[in-house]
Design a protein around this motif. Structure first.
Motif, PDB file in Angstrom:
ATOM      1  N   ASP A 149      16.953 -83.120  56.815  1.00  0.00           N
ATOM      2  CA  ASP A 149      18.124 -83.825  57.345  1.00  0.00           C
ATOM      3  C   ASP A 149      18.969 -84.313  56.171  1.00  0.00           C
ATOM      4  O   ASP A 149      18.778 -85.416  55.665  1.00  0.00           O
ATOM      5  N   ARG A 150      19.911 -83.456  55.746  1.00  0.00           N
ATOM      6  CA  ARG A 150      20.698 -83.789  54.565  1.00  0.00           C
ATOM      7  C   ARG A 150      21.636 -84.967  54.783  1.00  0.00           C
ATOM      8  O   ARG A 150      22.083 -85.591  53.827  1.00  0.00           O
ATOM      9  N   ALA A 151      21.933 -85.283  56.036  1.00  0.00           N
ATOM     10  CA  ALA A 151      22.881 -86.365  56.320  1.00  0.00           C
ATOM     11  C   ALA A 151      22.195 -87.721  56.490  1.00  0.00           C
ATOM     12  O   ALA A 151      22.875 -88.749  56.613  1.00  0.00           O
ATOM     13  N   GLU A 193      20.882 -91.254  56.312  1.00  0.00           N
ATOM     14  CA  GLU A 193      21.290 -92.409  55.492  1.00  0.00           C
ATOM     15  C   GLU A 193      22.318 -92.006  54.429  1.00  0.00           C
ATOM     16  O   GLU A 193      22.187 -92.301  53.248  1.00  0.00           O
ATOM     17  N   ASN A 194      23.365 -91.319  54.903  1.00  0.00           N
ATOM     18  CA  ASN A 194      24.482 -90.931  54.031  1.00  0.00           C
ATOM     19  C   ASN A 194      24.046 -90.100  52.824  1.00  0.00           C
ATOM     20  O   ASN A 194      24.534 -90.279  51.707  1.00  0.00           O
ATOM     21  N   GLY A 195      23.119 -89.166  53.091  1.00  0.00           N
ATOM     22  CA  GLY A 195      22.697 -88.266  52.009  1.00  0.00           C
ATOM     23  C   GLY A 195      21.767 -88.906  51.014  1.00  0.00           C
ATOM     24  O   GLY A 195      21.806 -88.593  49.824  1.00  0.00           O
ATOM     25  N   PHE A 228      15.813 -83.617  52.121  1.00  0.00           N
ATOM     26  CA  PHE A 228      17.157 -83.043  52.207  1.00  0.00           C
ATOM     27  C   PHE A 228      17.150 -81.818  53.109  1.00  0.00           C
ATOM     28  O   PHE A 228      18.077 -81.608  53.910  1.00  0.00           O
ATOM     29  N   ARG A 244      19.659 -86.491  48.738  1.00  0.00           N
ATOM     30  CA  ARG A 244      20.423 -85.895  47.631  1.00  0.00           C
ATOM     31  C   ARG A 244      20.673 -86.934  46.537  1.00  0.00           C
ATOM     32  O   ARG A 244      20.560 -86.637  45.343  1.00  0.00           O
TER      33      ARG A 244
END
Length: 285
Positions: A247-249, A251-253, A244, A256
């Motif tokens: 790269d938090r974004a 594969e759509n998060g 996270f 997280r």
């Protein structure tokens, strides 16, 4: 008269009060038309009878019509409520009491779901029918989710079966004042020891690929998933959190979402959940 309350006289006192009291507590309400407090108490007891749905029964006796019965049972003023359990008068409430007083005696003498479940589960467990015992306890908790005795009994059996994750969730959901008393304290210690034991998952292939490219987020997420599956929850949380952070974004998060899955798996009471919720929040805000 309803399913859980009925008018009673001397002729049917044995059937409606004494016999029924061996299955559930019976509140015997002595009342009269001229008794003003009785007019308030009657509807209150009727309401409780409907609310408790058979956990107790309400027997209503007109004291003017049943003077001999009232005298025999020692009723000298109205309203009087007798609590009958297993054929005996176990409580007497004279005068109109607050609702909490009637709830207290009902809860004291009613048969708990847990009593029967625990008895059946222990019998099944000692007969070698362990799966049946676990099923009985899980079904009992579905009906009464907050019962501590069933939680402890189920957790103890799960520890014996080395199902430490489910056992830990149950034990940590108990009130904190129980965590330091036996058998809960000992069970929690066994769960904690099992959770601290290194898990047998081979991460070498993941580690080599991440050493070459630390930003290979797909590999890091696969590593986290493998650690989660193996029960190595802290290392899984570390990898999800690092993915996270990088790269938090991706594969759509997915990182997280992986953390949230881990939190759900462990339950909110698990100490790791509080730690990694805070660390996630620090990255977000």
């Amino acid at each position: 008269m309803s399913q859980f309350s009925f008018d009673v006289g001397l002729a049917d006192f044995q059937r409606f009060v004494i016999d029924n009291s061996f299955h559930a507590p019976v509140l015997v309400d002595f009342w009269a038309d001229w008794c003003q407090p009785c007019r308030t108490l009657g509807p209150l007891l009727e309401k409780l009878a409907q609310e408790y749905q058979g956990a107790f029964l309400l027997a209503k006796i007109n004291a003017d019509r049943e003077q001999a019965l009232a005298a025999h049972l020692g009723v000298r003023s109205l309203p009087t409520v007798l609590v009958v359990r297993d054929g005996q008068i176990v409580e007497t409430l004279t005068g109109a009491q607050p609702e909490s007083a009637y709830r207290q005696v009902i809860d004291t003498y009613r048969a708990r779901i847990a009593d029967k479940v625990l008895e059946q589960a222990e019998a099944a467990w000692h007969e070698g029918r362990q799966d049946d015992a676990l099923t009985l306890l899980r079904e009992g908790l579905a009906q009464d989710p907050g019962d501590p005795d069933m939680k402890v009994s189920l957790a103890a059996k799960l520890v014996e079966r080395e199902s430490f994750l489910e056992a830990g969730k149950l034990l940590r959901s108990l009130p904190e004042n129980l965590h330091k008393v036996e058998p809960v304290a000992g069970l929690l210690a066994r769960v904690a020891a099992a959770e601290a034991t290194p898990k047998g998952v081979d991460t070498s292939a993941f580690d080599r690929r991440l050493a070459v490219n630390p930003d290979d987020h797909a590999v890091r997420l696969a590593l986290a998933a493998a650690l989660l599956e193996a029960g190595d929850y802290e290392r899984a949380a570390e990898q999800y959190l690092e993915a996270f952070r990088r790269d938090r974004a991706f594969e759509n998060g997915a990182a997280r979402q992986g953390l949230f899955k881990l939190f759900e798996t462990l339950g909110n009471e698990h100490p790791l959940v509080a730690v990694y919720r805070r660390r996630l929040a620090s990255l977000l805000y």
